[in-house]
Design a protein around this motif. Structure first.
Motif, short mmCIF file in Angstrom:
data_model
loop_
_atom_site.label_atom_id
_atom_site.label_comp_id
_atom_site.label_asym_id
_atom_site.label_seq_id
_atom_site.Cartn_x
_atom_site.Cartn_y
_atom_site.Cartn_z
N GLY A 90 0.24 20.79 13.26
CA GLY A 90 0.52 22.19 13.61
C GLY A 90 0.86 23.00 12.37
O GLY A 90 1.48 22.48 11.43
N ALA A 91 0.45 24.26 12.38
CA ALA A 91 0.67 25.13 11.23
C ALA A 91 2.16 25.34 10.96
O ALA A 91 2.57 25.56 9.82
N PHE A 92 2.97 25.27 12.01
CA PHE A 92 4.42 25.44 11.84
C PHE A 92 5.16 24.13 12.10
O PHE A 92 6.36 24.13 12.40
N GLY A 93 4.44 23.02 12.04
CA GLY A 93 5.07 21.72 12.28
C GLY A 93 5.37 21.47 13.74
O GLY A 93 6.10 20.54 14.08
N ALA A 94 4.81 22.29 14.62
CA ALA A 94 5.15 22.17 16.04
C ALA A 94 3.97 21.69 16.89
O ALA A 94 3.95 21.87 18.11
N GLY A 95 2.98 21.06 16.25
CA GLY A 95 1.87 20.49 17.02
C GLY A 95 2.42 19.44 17.99
O GLY A 95 3.29 18.66 17.61
N GLY A 96 1.93 19.43 19.21
CA GLY A 96 2.38 18.44 20.18
C GLY A 96 3.77 18.66 20.73
O GLY A 96 4.36 17.76 21.33
N VAL A 140 5.17 10.86 5.49
CA VAL A 140 6.24 11.18 6.44
C VAL A 140 5.61 11.84 7.66
O VAL A 140 4.78 12.73 7.55
N LEU A 141 5.99 11.36 8.82
CA LEU A 141 5.51 11.91 10.08
C LEU A 141 6.70 12.26 10.96
O LEU A 141 7.75 11.65 10.86
N ASN A 142 6.49 13.20 11.84
CA ASN A 142 7.42 13.42 12.93
C ASN A 142 7.40 12.18 13.84
O ASN A 142 6.36 11.54 13.98
N ARG A 151 14.50 20.14 8.27
CA ARG A 151 15.74 19.90 8.99
C ARG A 151 15.61 18.83 10.08
O ARG A 151 14.74 18.87 10.90
N SER A 152 16.54 17.89 10.02
CA SER A 152 16.66 16.90 11.08
C SER A 152 18.14 16.76 11.39
O SER A 152 18.88 16.09 10.67
N VAL A 153 18.56 17.42 12.45
CA VAL A 153 19.97 17.43 12.83
C VAL A 153 20.48 16.00 13.05
O VAL A 153 21.54 15.62 12.56
N ASN A 154 19.68 15.18 13.73
CA ASN A 154 20.13 13.83 14.09
C ASN A 154 20.45 12.95 12.90
O ASN A 154 21.28 12.06 12.99
N GLU A 205 0.85 -1.20 0.00
CA GLU A 205 0.00 0.00 0.00
C GLU A 205 0.89 1.25 0.00
O GLU A 205 0.53 2.29 -0.54
N GLY A 206 2.06 1.12 0.60
CA GLY A 206 2.99 2.24 0.60
C GLY A 206 4.06 2.07 1.66
O GLY A 206 4.13 1.03 2.34
N VAL A 207 4.89 3.11 1.79
CA VAL A 207 5.91 3.14 2.83
C VAL A 207 5.67 4.37 3.69
O VAL A 207 5.57 5.48 3.19
N GLY A 208 5.57 4.17 4.98
CA GLY A 208 5.42 5.29 5.92
C GLY A 208 6.74 5.52 6.62
O GLY A 208 7.34 4.59 7.15
N LEU A 209 7.21 6.77 6.58
CA LEU A 209 8.45 7.11 7.27
C LEU A 209 8.13 7.92 8.52
O LEU A 209 7.14 8.65 8.56
N ASP A 210 8.98 7.81 9.53
CA ASP A 210 8.92 8.83 10.58
C ASP A 210 10.33 9.23 10.95
O ASP A 210 11.26 8.43 10.92
N VAL A 211 10.47 10.52 11.25
CA VAL A 211 11.80 11.13 11.41
C VAL A 211 11.83 12.03 12.64
O VAL A 211 10.81 12.59 13.03
N PRO A 212 13.01 12.18 13.23
CA PRO A 212 13.14 13.11 14.36
C PRO A 212 13.32 14.54 13.85
O PRO A 212 14.44 14.97 13.61
N GLY A 213 12.23 15.24 13.66
CA GLY A 213 12.29 16.61 13.15
C GLY A 213 10.92 17.05 12.70
O GLY A 213 10.02 16.22 12.55
#
Lengths: 312, 312
Positions: free
Chosen positions: B155-161, B110-112, B84-87, B66-74
């Motif tokens: 979040g509107a600026f990617g900072a939800g939660g 892609v999710l945080n 940007r993901s420094v790690n 069905e697909g590939v779901g990614l999650d990243v620290p950023g």
């Protein structure tokens, strides 16, 4: 989608009504008294009758309506049940169902009033163009409405956007009307601002034009601050700092890109948002600190706009 | 809906991968190293190659996914761009697009990482049956994920939660890694709890079994509290009180009916939620105070579960 819709903002004294096109043009607005006696049982037939008259006058019937949107001062469950509204006399009542039955089975939605105001401002007011909105209403109390991706967040317990009861001062000794201590509402509602002023005047000898006014209201405090009175400005700063802190909490949860400030206190104009902004930029997480902070535009009409928007 | 899907939880050291059925059964999980050199440009082809091998071994191809779901620290923007993901060495990078291209145009989300964990716990972990969830991850830092009506709030600026950076102590003099002062993360992350312990030990002469341990960790502090050490218990109370206060703010915004506590600190077991609960019941608005507070169930697999759930 039918061409017309009605919004009904049910308050403790009056029901504000609006006939809209479903594009969002307000064609006509009017009010009827809220008959709270007998557990508010007359409110539904009163609305139905009044709407019927307005429609008839225009050669329309309920068949021309997409529906009726209600908003009420109280918690509303997802199925349109109102979970007690002290101001209008209702206990737990299936408001959507009853209103629909009174109007021949027409579609009916029910929102909490603060949520309706938020939705209205997003649709046709200060939040136009935004989908992630936080509205804060600074009136007798402090209400809030949270919108995420264009939709109201009602909350699992009907308490989504209850920003007025966020604890802002855990050390407060005076109790809030909700039973907790140190809620935002205790400091930033119209009543809270006036009370803060009394306390700060009693605590200091600093000269201030506010000392010449008997029990200064929030409006008078903002007016004197606007004229440059240092003491009044320090009060405005104190209130704004607390609001900004609570807003920074909202940013850490839903991260809106616009905060809309409404209610009576917001009528003091740009001084309100300018002072809040100064503190918000300092308190918010870096990603969120550029969120806009704007004054509400729809005034008392926000509720009927939002009530109609909920139908669409 | 195809029968299989892949989740890839991209961390600074390893990429955790999982092959799932789209019903949510984890068929196989494995890890590959995260090659952060050259701005992490090898990460996408490495994932594609490794997934390809696992599929081949089972007689499957990417056409079965069905697909590939990614999650990243950023922070992640709504179009799948990672901001940007420094790690993992990424700057601003169109992660969804690149991953999809590496795998023959397959669907990619892609999710945080904190948001993915929240979604995973809602789907198959401690949040099953709930649609309004707040997950708090107490690890080296403090992460958060907010779910409203079954959907992540980005979040509107990617900072939800971004609950870890809610200001909990406006008077703090030590700076948080984010640049602010007094963030929740400073007191309730693993590192924060250990630091609080150092400070409190230095400030008092109260006897404690923690004095026999060289630089006690959060794990050791909870362990001693569990054995009844009064000093360790007071530390656990202090941490729990701050977490509960932040959670009460979340209730005033999105009003979830379940809080899921995850991350390394949560591995100390029921003592974690019991102490938080005691304070939350006191701090929350009356309507919201019966929200459940539970320990996460999926551990390090929460990310891959959530990454897959985002595809469905």
């Amino acid at each position: 989608m039918k061409k017309y819709a009605v919004g009904a903002d049910i308050g403790g004294t009056t029901v504000k009504l609006g006939l809209f096109t479903t594009e969002g043009d307000l064609l006509e607005k009017w009010e009827i008294p809220t008959r709270t006696e007998d557990n508010g049982k007359n409110i539904f037939p009163d609305i139905a009758k009044s709407v019927g008259e307005v429609l008839e006058h225009r050669g329309l019937t309920t068949n021309d309506l997409e529906g009726v949107g209600l908003d009420v001062p109280g918690p509303v469950l997802p199925d349109g049940t109102v979970n007690r509204s002290v101001n209008i006399g209702w206990g737990v009542i299936k408001a959507a169902e009853i209103m629909s039955a009174e109007m021949g089975g027409i579609r009916t939605t029910v929102l909490n009033d603060a949520n309706a105001a938020a939705l209205g401002e997003m649709w046709k007011g200060a939040g136009v163009g935004h989908k992630d909105v936080c509205m804060i209403t600074l009136g007798t109390g402090v209400g809030g409405g949270i919108i995420v991706d264009g939709k109201i967040v009602p909350g699992a317990f009907g308490a989504g956007g209850e920003i007025g009861h966020i604890t802002i001062n855990p050390n407060e000794k005076t109790q809030c009307t909700c039973g907790k201590y140190g809620c935002l509402e205790q400091y930033t509602s119209g009543r809270g601002i006036a009370k803060l002023c009394q306390m700060r005047l009693a605590d200091s000898n600093e000269p201030s034009s506010l000392r010449d006014i008997d029990n200064p209201t929030a409006k008078e405090i903002y007016a004197e601050a606007g004229k440059g009175d240092a003491f009044a400005l320090s009060l405005v700063d104190e209130v704004s700092s607390q609001l900004a802190m609570a807003m920074s909490f909202v940013s850490g949860v839903t991260d809106p890109d616009v905060f809309v400030i409404g209610g009576g206190v917001s009528k003091n104009g740009p001084i309100v948002t300018e002072h809040i902004e100064k503190f918000f930029r300092e308190y918010a997480f870096h990603a969120s600190k550029d969120a806009k902070i704007v004054l509400a535009k729809l005034g008392n009409d926000a509720g009927i706009y939002g009530a109609v928007r909920a139908l669409l």
